[in-house]
Design a protein around this motif. Sequence first.
Motif, mmCIF file in Angstrom:
data_model
loop_
_atom_site.group_PDB
_atom_site.id
_atom_site.type_symbol
_atom_site.label_atom_id
_atom_site.label_comp_id
_atom_site.label_asym_id
_atom_site.label_seq_id
_atom_site.Cartn_x
_atom_site.Cartn_y
_atom_site.Cartn_z
ATOM 1 N N ALA A 288 0.834 -1.209 0.000
ATOM 2 C CA ALA A 288 0.000 0.000 0.000
ATOM 3 C C ALA A 288 0.868 1.259 0.000
ATOM 4 O O ALA A 288 0.545 2.251 -0.676
ATOM 5 C CB ALA A 288 -0.923 -0.003 1.208
ATOM 6 N N ASN A 289 1.961 1.240 0.747
ATOM 7 C CA ASN A 289 2.877 2.402 0.758
ATOM 8 C C ASN A 289 3.518 2.617 -0.608
ATOM 9 O O ASN A 289 3.718 3.760 -1.040
ATOM 10 C CB ASN A 289 3.945 2.198 1.823
ATOM 11 N N TYR A 295 0.428 7.650 -6.813
ATOM 12 C CA TYR A 295 -0.525 8.749 -6.988
ATOM 13 C C TYR A 295 -0.091 10.034 -6.286
ATOM 14 O O TYR A 295 -0.699 11.086 -6.483
ATOM 15 C CB TYR A 295 -1.947 8.347 -6.586
ATOM 16 N N ASN A 296 0.965 9.961 -5.474
ATOM 17 C CA ASN A 296 1.509 11.191 -4.884
ATOM 18 C C ASN A 296 2.620 11.806 -5.728
ATOM 19 O O ASN A 296 3.177 12.853 -5.366
ATOM 20 C CB ASN A 296 2.047 10.910 -3.477
ATOM 21 N N ALA A 297 2.960 11.162 -6.844
ATOM 22 C CA ALA A 297 4.014 11.692 -7.722
ATOM 23 C C ALA A 297 3.601 13.072 -8.244
ATOM 24 O O ALA A 297 2.423 13.328 -8.491
ATOM 25 C CB ALA A 297 4.257 10.732 -8.883
ATOM 26 N N ALA A 304 4.215 7.124 -13.749
ATOM 27 C CA ALA A 304 4.328 5.924 -14.584
ATOM 28 C C ALA A 304 5.622 5.170 -14.283
ATOM 29 O O ALA A 304 5.638 3.926 -14.248
ATOM 30 C CB ALA A 304 4.271 6.312 -16.058
ATOM 31 N N GLU A 305 6.714 5.920 -14.055
ATOM 32 C CA GLU A 305 7.981 5.270 -13.707
ATOM 33 C C GLU A 305 7.859 4.515 -12.379
ATOM 34 O O GLU A 305 8.330 3.369 -12.249
ATOM 35 C CB GLU A 305 9.096 6.316 -13.607
ATOM 36 N N ILE A 306 7.233 5.148 -11.384
ATOM 37 C CA ILE A 306 7.063 4.505 -10.075
ATOM 38 C C ILE A 306 6.154 3.288 -10.206
ATOM 39 O O ILE A 306 6.411 2.234 -9.607
ATOM 40 C CB ILE A 306 6.496 5.513 -9.051
ATOM 41 N N SER A 324 -4.321 -4.057 -13.423
ATOM 42 C CA SER A 324 -5.348 -3.033 -13.650
ATOM 43 C C SER A 324 -4.769 -1.623 -13.655
ATOM 44 O O SER A 324 -5.376 -0.698 -14.195
ATOM 45 C CB SER A 324 -6.451 -3.139 -12.585
ATOM 46 N N TRP A 325 -3.575 -1.425 -13.069
ATOM 47 C CA TRP A 325 -2.959 -0.093 -13.101
ATOM 48 C C TRP A 325 -2.532 0.282 -14.514
ATOM 49 O O TRP A 325 -2.489 1.464 -14.866
ATOM 50 C CB TRP A 325 -1.761 -0.038 -12.156
ATOM 51 N N TYR A 326 -2.240 -0.712 -15.330
ATOM 52 C CA TYR A 326 -1.913 -0.459 -16.736
ATOM 53 C C TYR A 326 -3.198 -0.330 -17.565
ATOM 54 O O TYR A 326 -3.323 0.558 -18.405
ATOM 55 C CB TYR A 326 -1.029 -1.583 -17.277
#
Length: 414
Positions: A288-289, A295-297, A304-306, A324-326
């Motif tokens: 989770a961290n 989303y804090n980028a 996208a890199e993270i 699903s993130w992709y």
Amino acid sequence: MANEKKSVYKCKPLTDGKREIIQKLLQEYDIRDAGGLQEALRDLLGGTIKSMMEAEMDNYLGYEKSQRSDSDNARNGHKVKRVRSSLGEMEIEVPQDRNSEFEPQVVKKRQKDISEIDQKIISMYAKGMTTRQISDTLMDIYGFEASEGFISDVTDKLLPQIEEWQNRPLESVYPVLFIDAIHYSVRDNGVIRKLAAYVILGITCDGRKEVVSINIGENESSKYWLGVLNELKNRGVQDVLVICADGLTGVKDAISVAFPKTEYQRCLVHQIRNTLKYVADKDRKEFANDLKDIYNAPKESLGAEIRDRVAEKWNAKYPHAMKSWYTNWDALTPLYKFSENVRKLIYTTNTIESLNSSYRRLNRQRSVFPSDQALLKALYLATLEATRKWTLPIRNWGAIYGEFCIMFEGRLPE
């Protein structure tokens, strides 16, 4: 606008029991015209209220009228009080106690209007009580028997009000709309089905929350959501800046057709929950961290890199978790365009969560609703209860609105 036709009460079929009551009523009061009937009903209402208050007095003193007691307080006759009712003005007898400490609740001291007794029943319904529970409560407190059919008839008075609310004109522009779904069990011809209540919550241009609509449906699809969004347009909505929703089937395609300039932001809280359901408890906090870093980028390219690094780190152990993130990346990334204030508003449906807690309470109190109409009545009343507290704009609205005015130039009133 709502249909201006007045609702007409349709008399239900006469049963043998009703015929017997009517015959006794005619004999007892010698009714010859409508005025006589009104007078008879007024007398019956007064007698019923007196019986309810006598039951309250029994409960207050701790013993019934025919019993003895060592208490220093006792009954002390009745006082005549004139009140207004839905049947016109009438006199009722209010029981008194020797110490003048009795506080009746059916008709309170200094209360001159009792025409809202129906509202007491509606209020209990709004708190999620079933018709059976309301009937039992009235009997327990007042010794007054109200059939489930009677209570249902009282709450049915809401239906024209609900129809008007569902068709009321809306704002021409909403900076943000949130769409969420809660599922309920509803009985339909003896079969229990799962139905979803789709709630649309809007943030107005002055920063206030407004429940825009509630729809009860069974199957999500692009066609279904297009119908819902077109209904909003027919009620006056011309533009929406951002729509936030979970991955409701077909909603993304419907938004692109109904409001082609609108940003669709998928709820990140739901996205994270769906990701972590694949993850063992021992790894969940660390995972989770890692997701939080995405989303804090500060910008999309870094996010996208993270994302890629998180996927590389966990794919061997959880190969499906990051998929699903992709797949949903284009619907997860609109927030990168905004500052922290706006991100906090749109990255999650938490803005709607306090409202949803009121709706979920209905699920805890009623395992099954007798009909979709009963569900709609309960949701509408729960909405009224929840929205009474919405008196202030959301936090930091001035800064958020200013940012929207720049990002969506010319689309908001300034």
